[in-house]
Scaffold this motif. Structure first.
Motif, PDB file in Angstrom:
ATOM      1  N   HIS A 166      -3.141 -15.515  -4.982  1.00  0.00           N
ATOM      2  CA  HIS A 166      -3.484 -14.358  -4.143  1.00  0.00           C
ATOM      3  C   HIS A 166      -4.957 -14.335  -3.768  1.00  0.00           C
ATOM      4  O   HIS A 166      -5.334 -13.795  -2.720  1.00  0.00           O
ATOM      5  N   ARG A 167      -5.808 -14.926  -4.607  1.00  0.00           N
ATOM      6  CA  ARG A 167      -7.244 -14.954  -4.279  1.00  0.00           C
ATOM      7  C   ARG A 167      -7.489 -15.863  -3.086  1.00  0.00           C
ATOM      8  O   ARG A 167      -8.260 -15.520  -2.173  1.00  0.00           O
ATOM      9  N   LYS A 168      -6.824 -17.016  -3.081  1.00  0.00           N
ATOM     10  CA  LYS A 168      -6.957 -17.968  -1.965  1.00  0.00           C
ATOM     11  C   LYS A 168      -6.352 -17.381  -0.689  1.00  0.00           C
ATOM     12  O   LYS A 168      -6.989 -17.383   0.372  1.00  0.00           O
ATOM     13  N   LEU A 169      -5.121 -16.877  -0.777  1.00  0.00           N
ATOM     14  CA  LEU A 169      -4.455 -16.331   0.407  1.00  0.00           C
ATOM     15  C   LEU A 169      -5.126 -15.050   0.890  1.00  0.00           C
ATOM     16  O   LEU A 169      -5.162 -14.769   2.088  1.00  0.00           O
ATOM     17  N   GLN A 182      -8.238 -14.428   0.980  1.00  0.00           N
ATOM     18  CA  GLN A 182      -9.362 -14.815   1.831  1.00  0.00           C
ATOM     19  C   GLN A 182      -8.872 -15.411   3.141  1.00  0.00           C
ATOM     20  O   GLN A 182      -9.360 -15.059   4.214  1.00  0.00           O
ATOM     21  N   GLU A 183      -7.883 -16.322   3.070  1.00  0.00           N
ATOM     22  CA  GLU A 183      -7.396 -16.998   4.267  1.00  0.00           C
ATOM     23  C   GLU A 183      -6.778 -16.015   5.262  1.00  0.00           C
ATOM     24  O   GLU A 183      -6.933 -16.167   6.477  1.00  0.00           O
ATOM     25  N   LEU A 184      -6.069 -15.011   4.731  1.00  0.00           N
ATOM     26  CA  LEU A 184      -5.390 -14.048   5.599  1.00  0.00           C
ATOM     27  C   LEU A 184      -6.240 -12.811   5.861  1.00  0.00           C
ATOM     28  O   LEU A 184      -5.777 -11.862   6.500  1.00  0.00           O
ATOM     29  N   ASP A 185      -7.488 -12.833   5.348  1.00  0.00           N
ATOM     30  CA  ASP A 185      -8.434 -11.741   5.603  1.00  0.00           C
ATOM     31  C   ASP A 185      -7.873 -10.393   5.145  1.00  0.00           C
ATOM     32  O   ASP A 185      -7.815  -9.433   5.903  1.00  0.00           O
ATOM     33  N   TYR A 225     -10.951  -3.719   0.772  1.00  0.00           N
ATOM     34  CA  TYR A 225      -9.841  -4.121   1.621  1.00  0.00           C
ATOM     35  C   TYR A 225     -10.267  -4.114   3.078  1.00  0.00           C
ATOM     36  O   TYR A 225     -10.846  -3.145   3.564  1.00  0.00           O
ATOM     37  N   THR A 226      -9.958  -5.196   3.760  1.00  0.00           N
ATOM     38  CA  THR A 226     -10.240  -5.319   5.187  1.00  0.00           C
ATOM     39  C   THR A 226      -9.218  -4.477   5.967  1.00  0.00           C
ATOM     40  O   THR A 226      -8.253  -3.971   5.380  1.00  0.00           O
ATOM     41  N   PRO A 227      -9.399  -4.336   7.284  1.00  0.00           N
ATOM     42  CA  PRO A 227      -8.364  -3.627   8.059  1.00  0.00           C
ATOM     43  C   PRO A 227      -6.967  -4.230   7.869  1.00  0.00           C
ATOM     44  O   PRO A 227      -5.979  -3.499   7.775  1.00  0.00           O
ATOM     45  N   PHE A 259      -1.712  -0.546  -7.152  1.00  0.00           N
ATOM     46  CA  PHE A 259      -1.571  -1.213  -5.858  1.00  0.00           C
ATOM     47  C   PHE A 259      -2.169  -2.611  -5.902  1.00  0.00           C
ATOM     48  O   PHE A 259      -1.662  -3.531  -5.255  1.00  0.00           O
ATOM     49  N   GLU A 260      -3.257  -2.775  -6.651  1.00  0.00           N
ATOM     50  CA  GLU A 260      -3.907  -4.084  -6.727  1.00  0.00           C
ATOM     51  C   GLU A 260      -2.954  -5.129  -7.307  1.00  0.00           C
ATOM     52  O   GLU A 260      -2.746  -6.197  -6.727  1.00  0.00           O
ATOM     53  N   ARG A 261      -2.371  -4.814  -8.465  1.00  0.00           N
ATOM     54  CA  ARG A 261      -1.451  -5.777  -9.079  1.00  0.00           C
ATOM     55  C   ARG A 261      -0.200  -5.965  -8.236  1.00  0.00           C
ATOM     56  O   ARG A 261       0.364  -7.058  -8.173  1.00  0.00           O
ATOM     57  N   PHE A 262       0.255  -4.895  -7.590  1.00  0.00           N
ATOM     58  CA  PHE A 262       1.463  -5.000  -6.778  1.00  0.00           C
ATOM     59  C   PHE A 262       1.214  -5.872  -5.550  1.00  0.00           C
ATOM     60  O   PHE A 262       2.045  -6.709  -5.190  1.00  0.00           O
ATOM     61  N   ILE A 263       0.063  -5.690  -4.918  1.00  0.00           N
ATOM     62  CA  ILE A 263      -0.277  -6.518  -3.758  1.00  0.00           C
ATOM     63  C   ILE A 263      -0.446  -7.971  -4.181  1.00  0.00           C
ATOM     64  O   ILE A 263      -0.031  -8.898  -3.468  1.00  0.00           O
ATOM     65  N   MET A 264      -1.053  -8.194  -5.355  1.00  0.00           N
ATOM     66  CA  MET A 264      -1.152  -9.553  -5.891  1.00  0.00           C
ATOM     67  C   MET A 264       0.242 -10.174  -6.010  1.00  0.00           C
ATOM     68  O   MET A 264       0.467 -11.313  -5.587  1.00  0.00           O
ATOM     69  N   LEU A 265       1.175  -9.410  -6.574  1.00  0.00           N
ATOM     70  CA  LEU A 265       2.546  -9.889  -6.739  1.00  0.00           C
ATOM     71  C   LEU A 265       3.181 -10.188  -5.391  1.00  0.00           C
ATOM     72  O   LEU A 265       3.831 -11.231  -5.208  1.00  0.00           O
ATOM     73  N   LEU A 266       3.001  -9.279  -4.420  1.00  0.00           N
ATOM     74  CA  LEU A 266       3.593  -9.480  -3.094  1.00  0.00           C
ATOM     75  C   LEU A 266       3.028 -10.719  -2.405  1.00  0.00           C
ATOM     76  O   LEU A 266       3.769 -11.513  -1.809  1.00  0.00           O
ATOM     77  N   ILE A 267       1.703 -10.877  -2.452  1.00  0.00           N
ATOM     78  CA  ILE A 267       1.077 -12.034  -1.810  1.00  0.00           C
ATOM     79  C   ILE A 267       1.659 -13.324  -2.372  1.00  0.00           C
ATOM     80  O   ILE A 267       2.018 -14.248  -1.638  1.00  0.00           O
ATOM     81  N   GLU A 268       1.754 -13.387  -3.708  1.00  0.00           N
ATOM     82  CA  GLU A 268       2.205 -14.621  -4.350  1.00  0.00           C
ATOM     83  C   GLU A 268       3.717 -14.784  -4.230  1.00  0.00           C
ATOM     84  O   GLU A 268       4.220 -15.907  -4.119  1.00  0.00           O
ATOM     85  N   HIS A 269       4.460 -13.685  -4.253  1.00  0.00           N
ATOM     86  CA  HIS A 269       5.914 -13.765  -4.109  1.00  0.00           C
ATOM     87  C   HIS A 269       6.288 -14.266  -2.715  1.00  0.00           C
ATOM     88  O   HIS A 269       7.143 -15.147  -2.575  1.00  0.00           O
ATOM     89  N   PHE A 270       5.658 -13.709  -1.683  1.00  0.00           N
ATOM     90  CA  PHE A 270       5.976 -14.088  -0.307  1.00  0.00           C
ATOM     91  C   PHE A 270       5.106 -15.245   0.191  1.00  0.00           C
ATOM     92  O   PHE A 270       5.273 -15.695   1.320  1.00  0.00           O
ATOM     93  N   ALA A 271       4.185 -15.733  -0.653  1.00  0.00           N
ATOM     94  CA  ALA A 271       3.232 -16.783  -0.244  1.00  0.00           C
ATOM     95  C   ALA A 271       2.486 -16.367   1.022  1.00  0.00           C
ATOM     96  O   ALA A 271       2.157 -17.185   1.884  1.00  0.00           O
ATOM     97  N   GLY A 272       2.204 -15.064   1.140  1.00  0.00           N
ATOM     98  CA  GLY A 272       1.492 -14.540   2.304  1.00  0.00           C
ATOM     99  C   GLY A 272       2.368 -14.292   3.509  1.00  0.00           C
ATOM    100  O   GLY A 272       1.897 -13.737   4.514  1.00  0.00           O
ATOM    101  N   LYS A 273       3.651 -14.696   3.443  1.00  0.00           N
ATOM    102  CA  LYS A 273       4.572 -14.490   4.573  1.00  0.00           C
ATOM    103  C   LYS A 273       5.288 -13.158   4.390  1.00  0.00           C
ATOM    104  O   LYS A 273       6.441 -13.104   3.960  1.00  0.00           O
TER     105      LYS A 273
END
Length: 618
Positions: A207-210, A212-215, A230-232, A488-502
């Motif tokens: 999630h740290r890599k994605l 940044q990549e997905l802003d 958090y960015t827009p 929300f932080e841990r949940f977003i981490m889970l979502l990013i990694e679960h969906f691989a950013g998709k």
């Protein structure tokens, strides 16, 4: 050979011993700390003076380890008196082992929390609590070790060294910093290969890599560690999650409340949190010498909303909910990404009810949790914990034993009613009561506790909360703490990694991207007309009219993982039909590229957002 000596844990412990052996071959002056087996592998803490290792050294260490393994040297258990062991540590210049041996002599244990901190590191001069200690030897290496080990060095399976980190001796920042070398170990090369493949997949999903990549989010040294910004684009995800929670709240008559970020210390002293979180409290002092605390939890504040007026049995249940920030002063070494932060937003709720309403309220919350995680696509990848108190450590909890008995029984019955197959976890209860925790797995099999339902008889009594019953008598309400997605932080981490950013369409920061074939005014104006229509409908759409090739612009959209990409040119203007490129993971059945009018595309996105579907309906 015993079952214990053939276990994976024992193999990993033996690998730690072999790694220390190899390190001593290469650097004879190495001084060793401890080398336990851990999840998936092992580590050893080593002091090499001014020499700093890097992953470039792994090749040499692994080569020597493989020589030791190939030689299949037997592990031999030895015993020494405590005096002989201390002499061995002195003669071999092993100060860390000497410290452990002095602790064993003085107190019979090396567990730091069970020892007098004032005596750590000092020589034990009086009688000994232990008579003998064990060592293990293979070939030319001997190490202080409780064991067990495998029969011989050739029976340790397959391994790979992974990384190096700094580690203070015995976790104390005042002690020397050692180098902790981590490795992984498995029964055979096939299991090791599978693990390494999962690690590579994890890196791609990090999630740290994605992030940044997905802003989506960032950190700033000027703001401070553990305080995400958090960015827009990232804020879109937070707001969509909040909207989903608010929709659920309305269906179940939950009421939104709002509380300040500060409170007097006294509030947390009454609740019991001041003692529990003493080392994690952020203290704020005003110019008028008044001391406040940045809130580590929200429940004490919510009790004061309840206490603000008289309550009748007819008023209950009262269901307060809020999405707000909390603050805890985490240790710098434990902060990383969104997994553990100092400031975090929580989905929090507290229901005040009568005892006869507990079963209904707790059952309703189980249904809310199930509905929410089914909509996300995570339900089923979880297990449930029934977390209860440990009778052996009553000082860890507040409240009366009879209330605890009642609360644990009630939550157990709710878990059985919904066939949650809850595992009874002794000692995992909250400060004030038992709880049902929902432990979710991400796509890589890692577990995170998110949703929770906690039953609390204690805090309402501590705050003197009451309601008037049918007979006009004062009664104490019960408090149910609940979180659907938790932090929300841990949940977003889970979502990013679960969906691989998709992300599914409803969560995607950018839902549609229009790619113009060139910068011709007529083409750009046509794209802008669609964008204006999207804005009116609440669709998150952007236009890429940059002076780049169409192929490069499509590739850019793919890298940003946009659900729908549409190329706009003369053909689209003339036909008024759009060919939509759909992100592959959204499609249930692959089909030929279809065309849609702008109206059809935008209304589909609107419907997918409202229904929060995870697949496309195009």
């Amino acid at each position: 050979m015993s079952d214990d000596s053939t276990s994976l844990n024992t193999m990993r412990h033996s690998l730690a011993h072999i790694m220390a052996n190899a390190i001593q071959h290469i650097w004879p002056d190495a001084k060793f700390g401890v080398g336990p087996a851990i999840d998936d592998g092992f580590y050893y803490d080593v002091d090499l003076g001014d020499l700093k290792l890097s992953e470039e050294n792994f090749k040499d260490i692994e080569a020597d380890m493989n020589k030791i393994i190939k030689s299949d040297e037997p592990f031999e258990r030895l015993e020494m008196t405590i005096g002989q062991a201390i002499d061995w540590a002195k003669q071999n210049d092993q100060p860390y082992k000497l410290e452990l041996l002095n602790d064993l002599k003085r107190a019979g244990t090396t567990v730091a929390k069970d020892l007098d901190a004032r005596e750590l590191g000092f020589e034990a001069t009086s009688g000994s609590k232990v008579e003998k200690v064990s060592f293990y030897r293979n070939g030319d290496f001997i190490d202080l070790c409780r064991g067990p080990h495998v029969e011989s060095t050739g029976k340790v399976g397959a391994f790979k060294l992974m990384r190096i980190s700094g580690a203070y001796w015995r976790g104390n920042e005042r002690n020397p910093q050692m180098q902790r070398i981590y490795g992984v170990g498995f029964a055979d090369k096939g299991e090791l290969k599978s693990y390494l493949e999962r690690i590579e997949e994890a890196k791609a999903r990090d999630h740290r890599k994605l992030g940044q990549e997905l802003d989506l989010f960032t950190f700033s040294d000027l703001v401070g560690p553990g305080l995400p910004l958090y960015t827009p684009r990232g804020t879109v995800i937070i707001e969509e999650l909040k909207n989903a929670l608010k929709d659920i709240s309305r269906r179940y008559d939950m009421m939104q409340v709002s509380i300040p970020h500060l409170a007097k210390l006294e509030l947390y002293e009454i609740s019991g949190h001041a003692q529990k979180f003493d080392d994690e409290l952020f203290r704020v002092k005003s110019h008028y010498d008044q001391e406040f605390i940045l809130k580590p939890v929200n429940c004490p504040h919510h009790t004061q909303i309840y206490a603000s007026r008289s309550r009748s049995y007819r008023d209950l249940p009262l269901r307060y909910i809020e999405q707000t920030m909390q603050y805890r002063d985490e240790k710098p070494g434990q902060i990383g990404g969104l997994q553990r932060t100092r400031g975090f937003t929580v989905d929090d709720g507290h229901t005040f009810c009568r005892v006869d309403q507990i079963e209904h309220e707790a059952s309703m919350l189980v249904e809310v949790v199930e509905d929410f995680y089914k909509s996300i696509g995570l339900w089923g990848d979880h297990w449930v914990s029934l977390s209860v108190r440990d009778p052996a450590t009553p000082d860890k909890y507040i409240g009366e034993p009879a209330d605890w008995d009642k609360a644990e029984t009630m939550l157990s019955e709710v878990a059985k009613k919904y066939k949650l197959n809850a595992k009874r976890m002794v000692g995992e209860a909250a400060l004030y009561g038992p709880k049902i925790d929902f432990m979710f797995k991400d796509s890589l099999g890692r577990e995170t506790q998110l949703a929770t339902i906690q039953l609390d008889f204690a805090m309402p009594k501590r705050f003197g909360l009451t309601y008037t019953d049918q007979d006009g008598q004062d009664q104490v309400p019960v408090m149910i703490h609940r979180a659907i997605l938790g932090s929300f932080e841990r949940f977003i981490m889970l979502l990013i990694e679960h969906f691989a950013g998709k992300f599914p369409v409803w969560l995607s920061p950018e839902q549609v991207r229009l790619v113009t074939v060139n910068q011709d005014k007529k083409i750009v104006d046509f794209a802008q007309k669609i964008a204006n229509q999207a804005k009116e409908l609440g669709v998150r759409l952007t236009i890429d009219d940059s002076n780049e090739s169409v192929g490069k612009k499509i590739r850019s959209s793919e890298l940003m993982k946009i659900p729908y990409t549409v190329v706009i040119g003369e053909k689209e203007i003339e036909s008024n039909e759009l060919g939509v490129r759909i992100r592959k993971d959204l499609v249930v059945v692959q089909s030929e590229l279809r065309t849609f009018t702008a109206d059809e595309l935008l209304k589909t996105v609107v419907n997918e957002s409202k229904s929060r579907t995870n697949k496309t309906s195009l």
